[in-house]
Design an enzyme around this catalytic site. Sequence first.
Site, PDB file in Angstrom:
ATOM      1  CB  SER A 126       8.171   4.131  -7.807  1.00 42.51           C
ATOM      2  OG  SER A 126       6.915   3.685  -8.234  1.00 42.51           O
ATOM      3  CE1 TYR A 150       6.396   5.865  -2.452  1.00 38.09           C
ATOM      4  CE2 TYR A 150       5.312   5.426  -4.555  1.00 38.09           C
ATOM      5  CZ  TYR A 150       6.300   5.132  -3.632  1.00 38.09           C
ATOM      6  OH  TYR A 150       7.199   4.122  -3.897  1.00 38.09           O
ATOM      7  CE  LYS A 154       9.944   6.131  -3.249  1.00 34.10           C
ATOM      8  NZ  LYS A 154      11.069   5.539  -2.551  1.00 34.10           N
TER       9      LYS A 154
HETATM   10  P1  NAD Z   1       8.549  -1.456   3.058  1.00 35.06           P
HETATM   11  O1  NAD Z   1       7.621  -0.531   3.733  1.00 35.06           O
HETATM   12  O2  NAD Z   1       8.383  -2.919   3.277  1.00 35.06           O
HETATM   13  O3  NAD Z   1      10.072  -1.067   3.404  1.00 35.06           O
HETATM   14  C1  NAD Z   1      10.463   0.235   3.745  1.00 35.06           C
HETATM   15  C2  NAD Z   1      11.241   0.141   5.043  1.00 35.06           C
HETATM   16  O4  NAD Z   1      11.662   1.439   5.425  1.00 35.06           O
HETATM   17  C3  NAD Z   1      10.391  -0.414   6.195  1.00 35.06           C
HETATM   18  O5  NAD Z   1      11.100  -1.452   6.835  1.00 35.06           O
HETATM   19  C4  NAD Z   1      10.196   0.781   7.112  1.00 35.06           C
HETATM   20  O6  NAD Z   1      10.091   0.389   8.466  1.00 35.06           O
HETATM   21  C5  NAD Z   1      11.436   1.600   6.818  1.00 35.06           C
HETATM   22  N1  NAD Z   1      11.293   3.037   7.073  1.00 35.06           N
HETATM   23  C6  NAD Z   1      10.292   3.854   6.691  1.00 35.06           C
HETATM   24  N2  NAD Z   1      10.542   5.127   7.077  1.00 35.06           N
HETATM   25  C7  NAD Z   1      11.745   5.106   7.718  1.00 35.06           C
HETATM   26  C8  NAD Z   1      12.540   6.080   8.341  1.00 35.06           C
HETATM   27  N3  NAD Z   1      12.150   7.375   8.415  1.00 35.06           N
HETATM   28  N4  NAD Z   1      13.713   5.711   8.899  1.00 35.06           N
HETATM   29  C9  NAD Z   1      14.118   4.416   8.856  1.00 35.06           C
HETATM   30  N5  NAD Z   1      13.404   3.432   8.281  1.00 35.06           N
HETATM   31  C10 NAD Z   1      12.229   3.776   7.710  1.00 35.06           C
HETATM   32  O7  NAD Z   1       8.487  -1.137   1.493  1.00 35.06           O
HETATM   33  P2  NAD Z   1       9.125  -1.909   0.265  1.00 35.06           P
HETATM   34  O8  NAD Z   1       8.005  -2.425  -0.572  1.00 35.06           O
HETATM   35  O9  NAD Z   1      10.194  -2.818   0.707  1.00 35.06           O
HETATM   36  O10 NAD Z   1       9.738  -0.672  -0.517  1.00 35.06           O
HETATM   37  C11 NAD Z   1      11.091  -0.287  -0.355  1.00 35.06           C
HETATM   38  C12 NAD Z   1      11.349   0.961  -1.169  1.00 35.06           C
HETATM   39  O11 NAD Z   1      11.030   0.709  -2.533  1.00 35.06           O
HETATM   40  C13 NAD Z   1      10.501   2.152  -0.749  1.00 35.06           C
HETATM   41  O12 NAD Z   1      11.297   3.310  -0.847  1.00 35.06           O
HETATM   42  C14 NAD Z   1       9.400   2.195  -1.782  1.00 35.06           C
HETATM   43  O13 NAD Z   1       8.914   3.488  -1.986  1.00 35.06           O
HETATM   44  C15 NAD Z   1      10.123   1.691  -3.014  1.00 35.06           C
HETATM   45  N6  NAD Z   1       9.228   1.068  -3.992  1.00 35.06           N
HETATM   46  C16 NAD Z   1       8.399   0.062  -3.608  1.00 35.06           C
HETATM   47  C17 NAD Z   1       7.528  -0.520  -4.532  1.00 35.06           C
HETATM   48  C18 NAD Z   1       6.566  -1.609  -4.117  1.00 35.06           C
HETATM   49  O14 NAD Z   1       5.599  -1.832  -4.833  1.00 35.06           O
HETATM   50  N7  NAD Z   1       6.780  -2.312  -3.022  1.00 35.06           N
HETATM   51  C19 NAD Z   1       7.537  -0.079  -5.856  1.00 35.06           C
HETATM   52  C20 NAD Z   1       8.413   0.955  -6.214  1.00 35.06           C
HETATM   53  C21 NAD Z   1       9.260   1.518  -5.263  1.00 35.06           C
HETATM   54  C1  WQD Z   2      -2.244  -3.592  -9.579  1.00 30.43           C
HETATM   55  C2  WQD Z   2      -3.509  -3.762 -10.401  1.00 30.43           C
HETATM   56  C3  WQD Z   2      -5.342  -2.382  -9.655  1.00 30.43           C
HETATM   57  C4  WQD Z   2      -5.838  -4.318  -5.749  1.00 30.43           C
HETATM   58  C5  WQD Z   2       1.259   0.421  -6.675  1.00 30.43           C
HETATM   59  C6  WQD Z   2       1.706   1.841  -6.516  1.00 30.43           C
HETATM   60  C7  WQD Z   2       2.995   2.055  -7.258  1.00 30.43           C
HETATM   61  C8  WQD Z   2       4.048   1.045  -6.846  1.00 30.43           C
HETATM   62  C9  WQD Z   2       3.518  -0.359  -6.912  1.00 30.43           C
HETATM   63  C10 WQD Z   2       5.424   1.951  -5.101  1.00 30.43           C
HETATM   64  C11 WQD Z   2      -4.229  -2.436 -10.700  1.00 30.43           C
HETATM   65  C12 WQD Z   2      -5.668  -3.851  -9.462  1.00 30.43           C
HETATM   66  C13 WQD Z   2      -5.407  -3.967  -7.013  1.00 30.43           C
HETATM   67  C14 WQD Z   2      -7.112  -4.927  -5.606  1.00 30.43           C
HETATM   68  C15 WQD Z   2      -7.412  -4.797  -7.998  1.00 30.43           C
HETATM   69  N1  WQD Z   2       4.471   1.219  -5.496  1.00 30.43           N
HETATM   70  N2  WQD Z   2      -6.175  -4.206  -8.114  1.00 30.43           N
HETATM   71  N3  WQD Z   2      -7.855  -5.146  -6.740  1.00 30.43           N
HETATM   72  O1  WQD Z   2      -1.430   0.397  -8.263  1.00 30.43           O
HETATM   73  O2  WQD Z   2      -0.043  -0.738 -10.055  1.00 30.43           O
HETATM   74  O3  WQD Z   2       1.049   0.157  -8.071  1.00 30.43           O
HETATM   75  O4  WQD Z   2       2.280  -0.454  -6.200  1.00 30.43           O
HETATM   76  O5  WQD Z   2       6.130   2.683  -5.733  1.00 30.43           O
HETATM   77  O6  WQD Z   2       3.409   3.346  -6.981  1.00 30.43           O
HETATM   78  O7  WQD Z   2       0.687   2.678  -7.045  1.00 30.43           O
HETATM   79  O8  WQD Z   2      -0.310  -1.850  -7.826  1.00 30.43           O
HETATM   80  O9  WQD Z   2      -0.983  -3.990  -6.809  1.00 30.43           O
HETATM   81  O10 WQD Z   2      -2.199  -1.874  -6.138  1.00 30.43           O
HETATM   82  O11 WQD Z   2      -2.538  -2.803  -8.427  1.00 30.43           O
HETATM   83  O12 WQD Z   2      -8.131  -5.014  -8.973  1.00 30.43           O
HETATM   84  O13 WQD Z   2      -7.581  -5.245  -4.512  1.00 30.43           O
HETATM   85  O14 WQD Z   2      -4.438  -4.527  -9.620  1.00 30.43           O
HETATM   86  O15 WQD Z   2      -6.473  -1.669 -10.074  1.00 30.43           O
HETATM   87  O16 WQD Z   2      -4.784  -2.577 -11.986  1.00 30.43           O
HETATM   88  P1  WQD Z   2      -0.291  -0.436  -8.616  1.00 30.43           P
HETATM   89  P2  WQD Z   2      -1.506  -2.651  -7.193  1.00 30.43           P
END
Ligand code: NAD
Ligand code: WQD
Length: 339
Positions: A126, A150, A154
Amino acid sequence: MTKKILVTGGAGYIGSHTCVALIEAGFEVVVVDNLVNSSIESLRRVEKITGQFIRFYRGDITNKADLKRVFEDHNFYAVIHFAGLKSVADSVEFPLRYYQQNVFGTLCLLEAMQQQACSKIVFSSSATVYGEPASLPILETFPTNPQSPYGRSKLFIEQIIDDYCQAEKQASSIILRYFNPVGAHPSGEIGEDPLGIPNNLMPYICQVASGQREFLSIYGDDYATTDGTGVRDYIHVVDLAEAHVKAVDKINQVDQVQWFNIGRGQGYSVKDLIQAFEQTNGIRIKTSIQPRRDGDIAEYWADPSLARQELGWKATRDLKQMVKDAWHWQQKNPKGYEE
Ligand code: NAD
Ligand code: WQD
């Protein structure tokens, strides 16, 4: 012969879209997921979109016996590792849970891979690992300084994978640092289905649009940005899914580990996103300016040129497409996969 890919966390938001992209690119997909933050229905929908059956194991990556079963049943070309917990706020409250699920879970996965001589892993990292950048856009070489358990989980995983790949001659990894994934598959069959009140901006906007929430809180309009609201690099989840296919295609040529930013390289503010949603979908979003959210950074976006040069990947879907597809999914599935 068709290459088989293990997708951990494949029932989740990004995992399900990646399963579609992998199948469309000719890979066979096996999913392991404990469904802690997802529904098996997402995989049924992936089957509907692709017309292909998906072998699914309900299992936990922290459970070695669950992983053993999966690896004994199949020979995988590579693993794409999504499984884990992802809420920044929860990780502050429950840090041990995050280290257990994310870090220990990855250790179990690497051990299982090692035992079965499966040596290629694509990992979901991330942009949060960078913390507050000294300048923009963010390059992969920037220092890392995650601000939450978190984010640290990562970064620790990245380092563990790096150490592992240095030690194991055959092993290699591609680490993808995602910026802000949003949107949904254009079919409206799969999308983001948060449990409870959404933390993230796009799903919250969608729930205001559908009348499930009264208004959107804008967390701060006094940042030093173009319009005072936070700026992020939003990326369409289908573009992100395609980056994983490119990573799997490339992984054999990678010496040990390579890191890539996966973003569009363009920052949009909270107000830009709201305006794009309103104009594209013809719906007014009621908002209320609230104080800044703890831990938020004013603005950041990626320099994604390394992914373009090395993976041959580039995001092609713009903000309009993101808000259109997010709303299409929401309209088709007002209660997510529950119905
Ligand atoms: P998500 O929660 O929709 O998907 C994660 C999946 O992993 C879920 O289906 C959950 O049930 C499964 N899971 C969790 N713990 C588990 C375990 N111990 N064993 C087996 N399955 C397990 O999240 P997502 O948004 O699809 O994110 C996927 C990956 O990408 C995550 O690792 C997340 O940290 C990373 N990521 C997400 C974002 C984002 O904004 N969505 C941004 C950067 C990185
Ligand atoms: C985006 C912008 C908020 C909600 C998060 C995690 C990051 C990554 C992606 C996993 C910001 C603003 C939000 C609301 C708002 N995930 N906001 N009202 O915080 O950039 O990233 O998700 O790895 O680790 O921190 O994403 O969508 O929460 O926020 O004004 O109700 O929207 O302040 O500027 P963020 P977000």
